[in-house]
Design an enzyme around this catalytic site. Structure first.
Site, PDB file in Angstrom:
ATOM      1  N   HIS A   1       0.811  -1.218   0.000  1.00 35.34           N
ATOM      2  CA  HIS A   1       0.000   0.000   0.000  1.00 35.34           C
ATOM      3  C   HIS A   1       0.849   1.274   0.000  1.00 35.34           C
ATOM      4  CE1 HIS A   1      -3.748  -2.260   0.804  1.00 35.34           C
ATOM      5  NE2 HIS A   1      -2.932  -3.057   1.482  1.00 35.34           N
TER       6      HIS A   1
ATOM      7  N   HIS B   1      -8.261  -7.249   0.533  1.00 33.56           N
ATOM      8  CA  HIS B   1      -7.910  -6.233   1.536  1.00 33.56           C
ATOM      9  C   HIS B   1      -9.065  -5.965   2.492  1.00 33.56           C
ATOM     10  CE1 HIS B   1      -5.967  -2.844   3.348  1.00 33.56           C
ATOM     11  NE2 HIS B   1      -6.690  -1.928   2.749  1.00 33.56           N
TER      12      HIS B   1
ATOM     13  N   GLU C   1      -5.417   4.099  -5.173  1.00 29.93           N
ATOM     14  CA  GLU C   1      -5.241   5.091  -4.113  1.00 29.93           C
ATOM     15  C   GLU C   1      -3.830   5.657  -4.168  1.00 29.93           C
ATOM     16  OE1 GLU C   1      -8.283   3.093  -0.837  1.00 29.93           O
ATOM     17  OE2 GLU C   1      -6.217   2.344  -0.974  1.00 29.93           O
TER      18      GLU C   1
END
Length: 217
Positions: A57, A67, A180
């Site tokens: 991550h 996840h 992300e």
């Protein structure tokens, strides 16, 4: 003799991945990036070799369904097609604490299957627990319009202190993928080609990606 056509200008690329480094911002308790040398060039060794440790991550990354659900696929088992193709960058700069439907509606017409939301004027380079996340209703709204992948220029689609992970659970329920920790600082609002393929990491809950946007031609 016909006049030769002028050479085509290559499409512009935007690198939307932060540098993965030991000081890259991470969730407290996550494994930071570390590199060590296992061999160095010398009269007795023809190469430099390194080994790395890190959470998957760190930096720009793709979460696997594993996840946020024990019975869900790991990143090596997720189909790749969603991470490659036409996408739209939507600006919601200053949205806080959540990106809501109201921040997205101005760019609703003919949405492609991938949407990246820019919340930050400049992406954080140090850990900021007050980062902007997605409202679960915004993810549901995007999915209802055919979106299959959502992205954001902050560490997570859920707030840092969330225990329910409501937006991640919306992704699971609606079978959406997520990117992300993107860097969208210099990307104008509009449509692009996204290329952000995760690594085929067996059993992993996420994967780093080298995410880029390519100008459409």
């Amino acid at each position: 003799m016909p006049t030769p056509a002028p050479p085509r200008t290559p499409p512009r690329l935007w690198d939307i991945s932060p540098t993965v480094a030991p000081d890259a911002p991470i969730f407290p308790g996550d494994e930071p990036y570390s590199l060590r040398w296992t061999a160095r060039l010398s009269p007795d060794c023809p190469v430099n070799l390194s080994a790395i440790t890190m959470s998957p991550h760190v930096g720009a990354h793709a979460d696997a369904p594993l996840h946020y659900a024990n019975d869900a696929p790991a990143i090596a088992d997720v189909p790749l097609d969603t991470y490659l193709g036409r996408c739209r960058v939507i600006h919601a700069i200053g949205a806080a604490p959540l990106v809501t439907v109201a921040h997205l509606q101005h760019a609703e017409q003919d949405l492609p299957p991938r949407v990246l939301v820019r919340c930050c004027e400049r992406a954080d380079t140090v850990w900021n627990p007050a980062f902007t996340a997605y409202a679960p209703e915004a993810i549901e709204w995007l999915a209802a319009r055919g979106v299959k992948l959502v992205g954001i220029d902050t560490p997570s689609v859920d707030p840092a202190d969330s225990k329910a992970l409501s937006s991640h659970q919306q992704l699971r329920r609606l079978d959406l993928r997520v990117l992300e920790n993107l860097v969208l600082d210099d990307v104008p609002e509009g449509d692009y080609e996204l290329i952000a393929l995760p690594l085929k990491l067996q059993g992993a809950c996420a994967s780093p990606v080298r995410a880029i946007l390519r100008e459409l031609q």
